[in-house]
Design an enzyme around this catalytic site. Sequence first.
Site, PDB file in Angstrom:
ATOM      1  N   LEU A 285       0.953  -1.016  -0.099  1.00 12.05           N
ATOM      2  CA  LEU A 285       0.082  -0.080  -0.061  1.00 12.05           C
ATOM      3  C   LEU A 285       0.745   1.262  -0.072  1.00 12.05           C
ATOM      4  O   LEU A 285       0.397   2.237  -0.022  1.00 12.05           O
ATOM      5  CB  LEU A 285      -1.069  -0.197   1.134  1.00 12.05           C
ATOM      6  CG  LEU A 285      -2.130  -1.000   1.161  1.00 12.05           C
ATOM      7  CD1 LEU A 285      -2.874  -1.032   2.513  1.00 12.05           C
ATOM      8  CD2 LEU A 285      -2.951  -0.902   0.219  1.00 12.05           C
TER       9      LEU A 285
ATOM     10  N   THR B  58      10.948  -3.355   1.536  1.00 15.87           N
ATOM     11  CA  THR B  58      10.403  -4.245   2.481  1.00 15.87           C
ATOM     12  C   THR B  58      11.047  -5.692   2.304  1.00 15.87           C
ATOM     13  O   THR B  58      12.172  -5.796   1.499  1.00 15.87           O
ATOM     14  CB  THR B  58       8.808  -4.355   2.095  1.00 15.87           C
ATOM     15  OG1 THR B  58       8.209  -5.173   3.090  1.00 15.87           O
ATOM     16  CG2 THR B  58       8.678  -4.956   0.778  1.00 15.87           C
TER      17      THR B  58
ATOM     18  N   LYS C 239      15.651  -5.719   3.770  1.00 12.23           N
ATOM     19  CA  LYS C 239      15.910  -4.559   4.662  1.00 12.23           C
ATOM     20  C   LYS C 239      17.417  -4.822   5.440  1.00 12.23           C
ATOM     21  O   LYS C 239      17.856  -3.833   5.771  1.00 12.23           O
ATOM     22  CB  LYS C 239      14.869  -4.738   5.769  1.00 12.23           C
ATOM     23  CG  LYS C 239      13.360  -4.005   5.467  1.00 12.23           C
ATOM     24  CD  LYS C 239      12.653  -4.106   6.543  1.00 12.23           C
ATOM     25  CE  LYS C 239      11.508  -3.309   6.246  1.00 12.23           C
ATOM     26  NZ  LYS C 239      10.378  -3.165   7.171  1.00 12.23           N
TER      27      LYS C 239
ATOM     28  N   ASN D 154      14.978   0.792   5.479  1.00 15.64           N
ATOM     29  CA  ASN D 154      13.751   0.578   4.840  1.00 15.64           C
ATOM     30  C   ASN D 154      13.533   1.765   3.784  1.00 15.64           C
ATOM     31  O   ASN D 154      12.459   1.675   3.138  1.00 15.64           O
ATOM     32  CB  ASN D 154      12.415   0.425   5.630  1.00 15.64           C
ATOM     33  CG  ASN D 154      12.022   1.894   6.245  1.00 15.64           C
ATOM     34  OD1 ASN D 154      12.899   2.553   6.749  1.00 15.64           O
ATOM     35  ND2 ASN D 154      10.863   1.979   6.265  1.00 15.64           N
TER      36      ASN D 154
ATOM     37  N   GLY E 144      13.685 -10.650  14.030  1.00 17.31           N
ATOM     38  CA  GLY E 144      14.387 -10.195  12.565  1.00 17.31           C
ATOM     39  C   GLY E 144      14.242  -8.809  12.321  1.00 17.31           C
ATOM     40  O   GLY E 144      14.290  -8.018  13.602  1.00 17.31           O
TER      41      GLY E 144
ATOM     42  N   GLY F 258      -1.472  -2.373  11.939  1.00 15.75           N
ATOM     43  CA  GLY F 258      -0.426  -2.615  11.388  1.00 15.75           C
ATOM     44  C   GLY F 258      -0.620  -1.493  10.314  1.00 15.75           C
ATOM     45  O   GLY F 258       0.582  -0.814   9.985  1.00 15.75           O
TER      46      GLY F 258
END
Length: 323
Positions: free
Chosen positions: A17, A69, A73, A94, A149, A275
């Site tokens: 998005l 993304t 990264k 990012n 991560g 999110g």
Amino acid sequence: MIRHRAAVIGRPVSHSLSPVLHLAAYAGLGLEDWSYERLETAPPQLPGLLAELAAPVQAGPAWAGLSVTMPHKQTLLAHLDVIDPLAEAVGAVNTVVAQRSGAGGALLTGFNTDVAGIVGALRETARTQTPGSPDGHLRVEQAVVLGSGATACSALAALGELRAGRITVVARRHAGPGRALSAAHRMGLDIEPLTWKPTDAASNTEAARRLAAADVVISTLPAHAADPLAGPLSKALEQADGTRAGAVMLDVVYAPWPTAVAGAWAHAGGALAPGWLMLLHQAVPQVQLMTGQQPDIELMRTGLLAALAPPCAPTAVSSETSS
């Protein structure tokens, strides 16, 4: 005529998005000569794309930058000319900005805006619990990060900015130079690692107990990965007579929403930061870095929510942050 070009890269990236957010920002800033697209990029393609980004401008639009993304990264760090100190400490990038003078070659600089996205989402959610307070009285005496991560590393930096007290990292794996323990060491954070075995009932119970006692929980796990904790978390919260007043959970998963663990948290009265809210707050500084102008966050929010309108729920999209 398009003069400036930007994109989001990843694999997969079709769900992203970021174009909605960046194009809404460009429209609000009157940047009619800017474009933003999705670029499906496998790891072997990354060096070639970065070379194109840095190349002197010939015919066509000049590259301004990239949103990044998974899975790039952390691996991207080795390919950039300059890395911002925050991104270097976190160990994850990012945002890539192509800094050039005129039509010459560009210097590729890496930034991390995920930290700002996490902080912004948590603070905005806390404000909804205590209206009128600039920071929502977001106390972070105890915090839990699920995962280890790239996004978990950013979560640790965000908790450092929020002056968190005790921080527990709950993860299946803790070792490795790109993981949370290494990032915590670089940032000077004292954290407690808790190894979690999702197939072990006692391990799920202990992890859930830590979540239930936390002021802030940040889940960076992919969809369904935290599901084994939902039942134990519900029990732990019942035993604790509900969650702490003002406690906030940020879950970076967008679909399904709410996740099982987020549903258990909300059922006990905990506040949820979805999110997409993190995505919004990280995109604002990203646009600023690429364009040099401050975008209107409300225009970006409106565009994002319109893209998430029914038949999709306002959070029913895939995560762009998990790793």
